[in-house]
Design an enzyme around this catalytic site. Structure first.
Site, short mmCIF file in Angstrom:
data_model
loop_
_atom_site.label_atom_id
_atom_site.label_comp_id
_atom_site.label_asym_id
_atom_site.label_seq_id
_atom_site.Cartn_x
_atom_site.Cartn_y
_atom_site.Cartn_z
N THR A 20 16.42 -24.62 10.09
CA THR A 20 16.24 -23.41 10.90
C THR A 20 17.22 -23.37 12.06
OG1 THR A 20 13.89 -23.28 10.34
CG2 THR A 20 14.58 -22.15 12.35
N THR A 99 12.74 -28.46 10.33
CA THR A 99 11.49 -29.04 10.81
C THR A 99 10.54 -29.48 9.69
OG1 THR A 99 10.44 -26.86 10.95
CG2 THR A 99 11.56 -27.66 12.93
N ASP A 100 10.65 -28.85 8.50
CA ASP A 100 9.63 -29.05 7.47
C ASP A 100 9.51 -30.51 7.02
OD1 ASP A 100 8.88 -26.44 7.54
OD2 ASP A 100 9.93 -25.85 5.71
#
Length: 327
Positions: A20, A99-100
């Protein structure tokens, strides 16, 4: 390609992997309808100054949405970290990441590198195209941690907090401070470029031998699946996996991680199937699905537990064990 801004100075090397933080949306007001991994890491460093006495260098290792992270990318990233950390003029490494799966990458790198210099992962919850992106400040903070005297080990920096690779978890789907460290809390905080440490930097009890095989060696990653124990759970999926092993499929399951309830408890039907799998030669590990706490072992446990590791981190630990790389 590495772009060294001042070769005469000690360096912080920033490795880009997408996410992101490198994402773009059609509108600056859209913080969820973006495409990850669109902006190069060198561009992410635009306008960011290195701490005094240091220079920044950038290298693009991958460019992907971290939900699609693969072990081969982990290995490539670990090798690039090892390459740069071995250089005397490199003070530390920063990694921009989605971030995942950030907590998984951080744990993997800590296990295989156990670095004496800092390796700092950072991220963003808003894309680079956002009207108010959080990525630039997170990158600045991560660079401050990488430059901090005596810093070492793998950490994650997000929203001003410094988390250990062992403890960090993504705990919120949208909020900018999306990460936490459970019971133990952060390693410290970054305040206006100054690192305030409140507990020890992460250190591994031993380092994996994964990187000793060399660059040319092909890695065969063992298949380890995660299954969740819940009300009404069955052993049907375990039995299917065992049938695949019996049929001689190309990549049979070699390990199972049970995302267990509470203190590592498992529904009786799933536990019975897991014990059948263990008897058939499949490595089985229990990890709690609770966000905080650890599994406390009991003398009559028939299945090993993963202690404080979350299910996704327990899977990585079991993969490394099955490869024969865990010390």
């Amino acid at each position: 390609m590495v772009n060294s801004l001042s070769p005469s100075l000690r360096r912080i090397v920033v490795l880009g992997t997408g996410g992101t933080i490198a994402g773009r949306a059609a509108s600056g007001g859209d913080n969820i309808g973006y495409t990850a991994g669109q902006v190069g890491v060198a561009d992410l460093l635009g306008g960011i100054e290195a701490p005094e006495g240091l220079a920044l260098a950038a290298e693009q290792v991958a460019q992907l949405d971290s939900k699609d992270m693969e072990p081969d990318v982990w290995l490539q990233l670990a090798r690039r970290c090892a390459f740069w950390l071995a250089k005397a003029d490199v003070a530390g490494v920063v990694i921009t990441h989605g971030t995942d799966t950030l907590e998984e990458t951080a744990f993997f790198l800590q296990a295989v590198l156990a670095p004496g210099k800092p390796v700092v992962l950072t991220c963003a919850m808003r894309p680079a195209s956002s009207l108010s992106p959080d990525g630039p400040q997170n990158v600045r903070d991560a660079i401050s941690v990488a430059a901090a005297p005596a810093a070492r080990g793998v950490t994650v920096v997000c929203a001003g907090a410094i988390h250990s690779a062992f403890d960090v978890q993504k705990v919120h789907t949208y909020r900018q401070d999306a990460f936490a460290s459970g019971d133990v809390g952060p390693v410290g905080y970054v305040e206006e470029g100054v690192v305030r440490r409140v507990r020890d930097w992460p250190e591994s009890p031993a380092r994996s031998k994964l990187l000793e095989a060399g660059e040319a060696a092909a890695m065969q990653w063992p298949r380890v699946e995660i299954l969740t124990s819940h009300a009404g759970a069955t052993g049907a999926i375990v039995d299917v996996l065992l049938q695949e092993r019996a049929m001689g499929v190309a990549e049979p399951v070699r390990g199972l991680v049970l995302a267990a309830t509470g203190n590592g408890t498992v529904h009786h039907a799933l536990e019975a199937a897991a014990l059948r799998a263990q008897d058939a030669g499949v490595a089985v590990l229990r990890a709690t699905r609770c966000a905080s706490g650890r599994v406390l072992p009991r003398p009559d446990d028939k299945l090993r537990d993963a202690g404080a590791l979350t299910p996704v981190k327990a899977r990585i630990a079991l993969m490394l064990e099955l490869i024969g790389t865990a010390a």
